[in-house]
Design a protein around this motif. Structure first.
Motif, PDB file in Angstrom:
ATOM      1  N   THR A 147      10.945   2.327  -2.436  1.00 31.81           N
ATOM      2  CA  THR A 147       9.674   2.877  -1.971  1.00 31.81           C
ATOM      3  C   THR A 147       9.822   3.268  -0.508  1.00 31.81           C
ATOM      4  N   CYS A 148       9.001   4.195  -0.096  1.00 31.70           N
ATOM      5  CA  CYS A 148       9.109   4.721   1.267  1.00 31.70           C
ATOM      6  C   CYS A 148       8.506   3.760   2.292  1.00 31.70           C
ATOM      7  N   ASP A 149       9.012   3.836   3.520  1.00 30.13           N
ATOM      8  CA  ASP A 149       8.464   3.060   4.625  1.00 30.13           C
ATOM      9  C   ASP A 149       7.028   3.508   4.909  1.00 30.13           C
ATOM     10  N   ARG A 150       6.316   2.660   5.637  1.00 35.89           N
ATOM     11  CA  ARG A 150       4.948   3.001   6.036  1.00 35.89           C
ATOM     12  C   ARG A 150       4.957   4.306   6.827  1.00 35.89           C
ATOM     13  N   GLY A 151       4.017   5.189   6.481  1.00 36.87           N
ATOM     14  CA  GLY A 151       3.923   6.478   7.165  1.00 36.87           C
ATOM     15  C   GLY A 151       4.716   7.575   6.494  1.00 36.87           C
ATOM     16  N   TYR A 152       5.365   7.232   5.367  1.00 39.23           N
ATOM     17  CA  TYR A 152       6.149   8.231   4.624  1.00 39.23           C
ATOM     18  C   TYR A 152       5.740   8.199   3.161  1.00 39.23           C
ATOM     19  N   GLU A 153       5.938   9.322   2.461  1.00 32.52           N
ATOM     20  CA  GLU A 153       5.619   9.403   1.038  1.00 32.52           C
ATOM     21  C   GLU A 153       6.781  10.047   0.290  1.00 32.52           C
ATOM     22  N   ALA A 154       6.927   9.644  -0.992  1.00 33.18           N
ATOM     23  CA  ALA A 154       8.033  10.133  -1.805  1.00 33.18           C
ATOM     24  C   ALA A 154       7.753  11.554  -2.283  1.00 33.18           C
ATOM     25  N   LEU A 155       8.688  12.449  -1.987  1.00 33.94           N
ATOM     26  CA  LEU A 155       8.600  13.838  -2.430  1.00 33.94           C
ATOM     27  C   LEU A 155       9.991  14.305  -2.830  1.00 33.94           C
ATOM     28  N   ALA A 156      10.149  14.627  -4.131  1.00 28.45           N
ATOM     29  CA  ALA A 156      11.417  15.163  -4.650  1.00 28.45           C
ATOM     30  C   ALA A 156      12.598  14.272  -4.283  1.00 28.45           C
ATOM     31  N   GLY A 157      12.443  12.966  -4.423  1.00 29.21           N
ATOM     32  CA  GLY A 157      13.553  12.046  -4.187  1.00 29.21           C
ATOM     33  C   GLY A 157      13.830  11.725  -2.739  1.00 29.21           C
ATOM     34  N   THR A 158      12.960  12.173  -1.843  1.00 29.25           N
ATOM     35  CA  THR A 158      13.121  11.884  -0.420  1.00 29.25           C
ATOM     36  C   THR A 158      11.833  11.271   0.112  1.00 29.25           C
ATOM     37  N   CYS A 159      11.873  10.795   1.360  1.00 24.82           N
ATOM     38  CA  CYS A 159      10.685  10.244   2.007  1.00 24.82           C
ATOM     39  C   CYS A 159      10.286  11.160   3.158  1.00 24.82           C
ATOM     40  N   SER A 160       9.147  11.815   2.981  1.00 26.66           N
ATOM     41  CA  SER A 160       8.671  12.762   3.991  1.00 26.66           C
ATOM     42  C   SER A 160       7.529  12.150   4.787  1.00 26.66           C
ATOM     43  N   PRO A 161       7.405  12.488   6.076  1.00 23.81           N
ATOM     44  CA  PRO A 161       6.307  11.941   6.898  1.00 23.81           C
ATOM     45  C   PRO A 161       4.951  12.350   6.337  1.00 23.81           C
ATOM     46  N   ILE A 162       4.021  11.418   6.331  1.00 21.59           N
ATOM     47  CA  ILE A 162       2.649  11.719   5.906  1.00 21.59           C
ATOM     48  C   ILE A 162       1.912  12.334   7.085  1.00 21.59           C
ATOM     49  N   VAL A 163       1.368  13.504   6.865  1.00 18.75           N
ATOM     50  CA  VAL A 163       0.614  14.178   7.932  1.00 18.75           C
ATOM     51  C   VAL A 163      -0.812  13.632   7.914  1.00 18.75           C
ATOM     52  N   VAL A 164      -1.130  12.845   8.944  1.00 14.08           N
ATOM     53  CA  VAL A 164      -2.459  12.235   9.041  1.00 14.08           C
ATOM     54  C   VAL A 164      -3.290  13.060  10.019  1.00 14.08           C
ATOM     55  N   PRO A 165      -4.406  13.637   9.540  1.00 13.73           N
ATOM     56  CA  PRO A 165      -5.221  14.464  10.438  1.00 13.73           C
ATOM     57  C   PRO A 165      -5.943  13.626  11.495  1.00 13.73           C
ATOM     58  N   GLU A 166      -6.535  14.292  12.440  1.00 14.54           N
ATOM     59  CA  GLU A 166      -7.312  13.616  13.477  1.00 14.54           C
ATOM     60  C   GLU A 166      -8.487  12.880  12.843  1.00 14.54           C
ATOM     61  N   ASN A 167      -8.819  11.726  13.398  1.00 11.50           N
ATOM     62  CA  ASN A 167      -9.928  10.898  12.919  1.00 11.50           C
ATOM     63  C   ASN A 167      -9.681  10.344  11.507  1.00 11.50           C
ATOM     64  N   ALA A 168      -8.404  10.076  11.218  1.00 10.41           N
ATOM     65  CA  ALA A 168      -8.038   9.487   9.922  1.00 10.41           C
ATOM     66  C   ALA A 168      -7.015   8.388  10.147  1.00 10.41           C
ATOM     67  N   TYR A 169      -6.738   7.592   9.083  1.00  8.91           N
ATOM     68  CA  TYR A 169      -5.767   6.505   9.170  1.00  8.91           C
ATOM     69  C   TYR A 169      -5.030   6.365   7.845  1.00  8.91           C
ATOM     70  N   LEU A 170      -3.828   5.755   7.897  1.00 11.43           N
ATOM     71  CA  LEU A 170      -3.042   5.523   6.694  1.00 11.43           C
ATOM     72  C   LEU A 170      -3.698   4.450   5.831  1.00 11.43           C
ATOM     73  N   THR A 171      -3.679   4.652   4.518  1.00 11.80           N
ATOM     74  CA  THR A 171      -4.281   3.668   3.612  1.00 11.80           C
ATOM     75  C   THR A 171      -3.273   2.633   3.113  1.00 11.80           C
ATOM     76  N   ASN A 172      -1.987   2.942   3.192  1.00 13.89           N
ATOM     77  CA  ASN A 172      -0.929   2.054   2.654  1.00 13.89           C
ATOM     78  C   ASN A 172      -1.056   1.859   1.141  1.00 13.89           C
ATOM     79  N   ALA A 173      -1.771   2.749   0.468  1.00 18.01           N
ATOM     80  CA  ALA A 173      -1.965   2.638  -0.979  1.00 18.01           C
ATOM     81  C   ALA A 173      -0.735   3.143  -1.712  1.00 18.01           C
ATOM     82  N   ASP A 174      -0.337   2.416  -2.781  1.00 13.39           N
ATOM     83  CA  ASP A 174       0.790   2.862  -3.604  1.00 13.39           C
ATOM     84  C   ASP A 174       0.408   4.075  -4.436  1.00 13.39           C
ATOM     85  N   TYR A 175      -0.868   4.176  -4.785  1.00 10.49           N
ATOM     86  CA  TYR A 175      -1.352   5.302  -5.579  1.00 10.49           C
ATOM     87  C   TYR A 175      -2.606   5.859  -4.915  1.00 10.49           C
ATOM     88  N   GLY A 176      -2.888   7.131  -5.188  1.00 11.30           N
ATOM     89  CA  GLY A 176      -4.091   7.745  -4.640  1.00 11.30           C
ATOM     90  C   GLY A 176      -3.855   8.325  -3.255  1.00 11.30           C
TER      91      GLY A 176
END
Length: 260
Positions: A147-176
């Protein structure tokens, strides 16, 4: 000439003997008849049971056909035997050795195998789990195994940075959703817009609606909160934003009139 009573007694004895001859195998099956060879008295109650490795057949205890690498279970159902640890039953007649692939081990049951940590099963082999950058191993044997580190999401077998917009926060959810808007903001497409709270309203973080609710005694109307004009013989309901007629009254043309 024999006395009729004597003839009746003799006939009854013959019938009883026939019944007993049919009943004996049943008693034997139940372990309550005469004890045959390869049997022993029950450890509790009366009767007998077959020795380990034997099974009741009619009035006898016959030896089970136990294959190599197996042992008797003493159970009266099934094959009466089980395979040794590290062997598996085949067609109820033999026990075959469980061949372990490289980088695998026997499960605690002893009747199956599992790949070691860092490997996953492909057909009958254990292949290394390829972990991309910004990821770590997991114990999930059904998925990728990582599984990807915090702040990253799985895309096509790699871990890409999650783009978090202004006034938002990471949920750390495995799904959704990978991120959510902060309090006072609502998600619009891929951004978080400020919630505009009208007069006589308050922020409401429900997953549906405009992000606000009217105060008690007010109701929403065209994006604002207007005072509820409570008619006579009516009361505010549990929500505080609607009303109902008192008991004994009914609604008629926006008023509460006596029910008849």
């Amino acid at each position: 000439m024999r006395h009729p009573l004597a003839r009746l007694i003799a006939k009854t004895a013959v019938i009883a003997g026939v019944i007993a001859s049919f009943a004996f195998p049943v008693l034997a099956q139940d372990g309550t008849g005469p004890m045959p060879e390869n049997a022993q008295p029950r450890s509790y109650g009366g009767g007998w049971v077959c020795d380990l490795g034997y099974r009741v057949a009619g009035t006898e205890c016959l030896a089970l056909d136990i294959p190599e690498h197996a042992y008797p279970t003493g159970r009266s159902y099934g094959t009466g035997w089980e395979c040794d640890r590290g062997y598996e039953e085949v067609n109820g007649i033999s026990c075959n050795f469980i061949s372990l692939p490289t980088n695998a081990f026997l499960r605690s049951s002893g009747y199956d195998w599992q790949c070691e940590r860092g490997f996953r099963q492909e057909n009958e082999a254990c292949v290394p789990i390829v972990i991309p950058e910004r990821a770590y191993l997991t114990d999930d044997h059904s998925g990728t195994g990582w599984t990807c580190d915090r702040g990253y999401e799985a895309l096509a077998g790699t871990c890409s940075p999650i783009v978090v917009p202004e006034n938002a926060y990471l949920t750390n959810a495995d799904y959704g959703a990978a991120w959510a808007c902060e309090r006072g903001f609502v998600r619009i497409d891929d951004r978080c817009d400020a919630v505009v709270v009208p007069s006589n309203a308050y922020l409401d973080e429900a997953s549906y609606g405009p992000g606000w609710s009217c105060d008690r005694g007010y109701e929403p109307l065209s994006g604002s909160c207007v005072s509820i004009d409570l008619p006579e013989n009516a009361y505010l309901d549990r929500s505080g934003n609607r009303w109902s007629c008192n008991r004994g009254f009914r609604l008629s043309d926006g008023m509460c009139v006596l029910a008849r």
